[in-house]
Scaffold this motif. Structure first.
Motif, PDB file in Angstrom:
ATOM      1  N   THR A 151      35.693  53.313  62.266  1.00 48.60           N
ATOM      2  CA  THR A 151      34.261  53.465  62.002  1.00 48.60           C
ATOM      3  C   THR A 151      33.494  53.825  63.283  1.00 48.60           C
ATOM      4  N   THR A 152      33.882  53.250  64.408  1.00 49.73           N
ATOM      5  CA  THR A 152      33.264  53.634  65.679  1.00 49.73           C
ATOM      6  C   THR A 152      33.538  55.101  65.968  1.00 49.73           C
ATOM      7  N   TYR A 162      26.151  51.929  63.117  1.00 49.13           N
ATOM      8  CA  TYR A 162      26.895  51.556  61.907  1.00 49.13           C
ATOM      9  C   TYR A 162      28.394  51.670  62.130  1.00 49.13           C
ATOM     10  N   GLY A 163      28.795  52.555  63.041  1.00 47.79           N
ATOM     11  CA  GLY A 163      30.210  52.593  63.410  1.00 47.79           C
ATOM     12  C   GLY A 163      30.639  51.272  64.016  1.00 47.79           C
ATOM     13  N   ILE A 203      30.556  53.307  55.158  1.00 47.15           N
ATOM     14  CA  ILE A 203      29.735  52.446  56.018  1.00 47.15           C
ATOM     15  C   ILE A 203      28.952  53.287  57.025  1.00 47.15           C
ATOM     16  N   THR A 204      29.649  54.216  57.676  1.00 45.70           N
ATOM     17  CA  THR A 204      29.018  55.010  58.744  1.00 45.70           C
ATOM     18  C   THR A 204      27.997  55.995  58.202  1.00 45.70           C
ATOM     19  N   TYR A 209      34.072  57.470  63.707  1.00 44.52           N
ATOM     20  CA  TYR A 209      33.233  58.254  62.798  1.00 44.52           C
ATOM     21  C   TYR A 209      31.789  58.316  63.296  1.00 44.52           C
ATOM     22  N   ASN A 215      39.677  56.958  56.552  1.00 43.96           N
ATOM     23  CA  ASN A 215      39.485  55.659  55.904  1.00 43.96           C
ATOM     24  C   ASN A 215      38.176  55.727  55.124  1.00 43.96           C
ATOM     25  N   SER A 233      35.322  53.072  55.745  1.00 41.58           N
ATOM     26  CA  SER A 233      34.681  53.315  57.042  1.00 41.58           C
ATOM     27  C   SER A 233      33.706  54.485  56.962  1.00 41.58           C
ATOM     28  N   GLY A 290      30.851  48.639  61.270  1.00 42.32           N
ATOM     29  CA  GLY A 290      32.116  48.773  60.541  1.00 42.32           C
ATOM     30  C   GLY A 290      33.280  48.219  61.331  1.00 42.32           C
ATOM     31  N   THR A 291      33.241  48.420  62.649  1.00 40.11           N
ATOM     32  CA  THR A 291      34.296  47.881  63.503  1.00 40.11           C
ATOM     33  C   THR A 291      34.289  46.354  63.470  1.00 40.11           C
TER      34      THR A 291
END
Length: 262
Positions: free
Chosen positions: A188-189, A156-157, A38-39, A191, A32, A35, A160-161
């Motif tokens: 994201t978590t 940041y994961g 963001i991460t 990642y 994704n 995501s 994003g979540t």
């Protein structure tokens, strides 16, 4: 090149990919782009913001440095210092000036130059220990950079979540979107955990262990140069320097010594 960094990270990602495939999932299910931005982007941005620009702007260079193998030849260093000791006892300390251009290590070159210049031993030790403190500080700041990135990536994961969950809750009245929405929110978590535990934190550990190894070598150089300045017996100096070698290095040094005298 330090193959262990590449091999370790590659194996980590390989095991994760194996886990995904063994559960009969497609790797693209876990891809994704927002995501990822963001991460990765968030972790790098916060790391840059939390450290001085002299280091933070070099974060990619610091990461790449963990792949390069530093030149640390302790066995050759012992031989060099012992030969300098023998020459200094035969011809005097000033004779070492002929060997200055052969010395590649700036730390050792400076220490030998100070001996040639007749610097007081206490002052020489103080100056070189200050150099060692600066080297240690440089390594510590690089390790702190990687540790920060390792701490920010999971955070940041989670951010994003939360973004994904908020977007999912807006369409809560549509049950068909809940499953895909939750999946995207959790990526994201996923990642963040991978980046932290497979990339940033291992690189930080590598820098920390490398610092210990290099500082031990600098301490060996300092003790060797001070012994040469004091006019100690080369054999005594050799035994003193061998105490800085690990078991493998001692074995290799003694084997090479026996071969040379045979």
């Amino acid at each position: 090149m330090d193959i262990s960094t590449i091999l370790g990270i590659g194996l980590a990602f390989g095991m994760i990919a194996f886990g995904i495939i063994s559960n009969q999932s497609s790797l693209m299910t876990y891809y994704n782009l927002p995501s990822l931005f963001i991460t990765v982007g968030g972790a790098l941005a916060s790391t840059i913001a939390s450290h001085p620009k002299e280091k933070s702007f070099r974060i990619i260079q610091v990461m790449l440095s963990t792949i390069k193998e530093p030149k640390v030849d302790n066995i050759g260093l012992v031989r060099t210092l012992v030969s300098f000791s023998e020459k200094a006892r035969r011809e005097g300390l000033l004779s070492l000036e002929e060997n200055l251009n052969e010395i590649e290590d700036p730390f050792m070159k400076k220490a030998v130059q100070l001996v040639i210049d007749g610097t007081d031993p206490d002052l020489l030790r103080s100056m070189m220990e200050t150099e060692m403190d600066l080297i240690e500080e440089d390594f510590a700041s690089e390790k702190a950079l990687m540790d920060s990135a390792g701490a920010f990536a999971p955070a940041y994961g989670m951010i994003g979540t939360l973004i994904g969950l908020i977007a999912m809750l807006k369409t809560l009245n549509n049950p068909e979107t809940l499953g895909p929405g939750m999946s995207v929110a959790l990526i994201t978590t996923f990642y963040g955990s991978i980046l932290s535990n497979s990339v940033f934190l291992p690189m930080g550990e590598k820098i920390g262990r490398r610092a210990t190894k290099i500082l031990r070598q600098k301490q060996m150089i300092l003790e060797g140069v001070l012994s040469i300045q004091a006019g100690e017996n080369p054999r005594v100096l050799e035994e003193k320097l061998k105490s800085f070698l690990n078991i493998q290095e001692k074995t290799a040094y003694e084997a090479a010594t026996q071969e040379a005298t045979a």
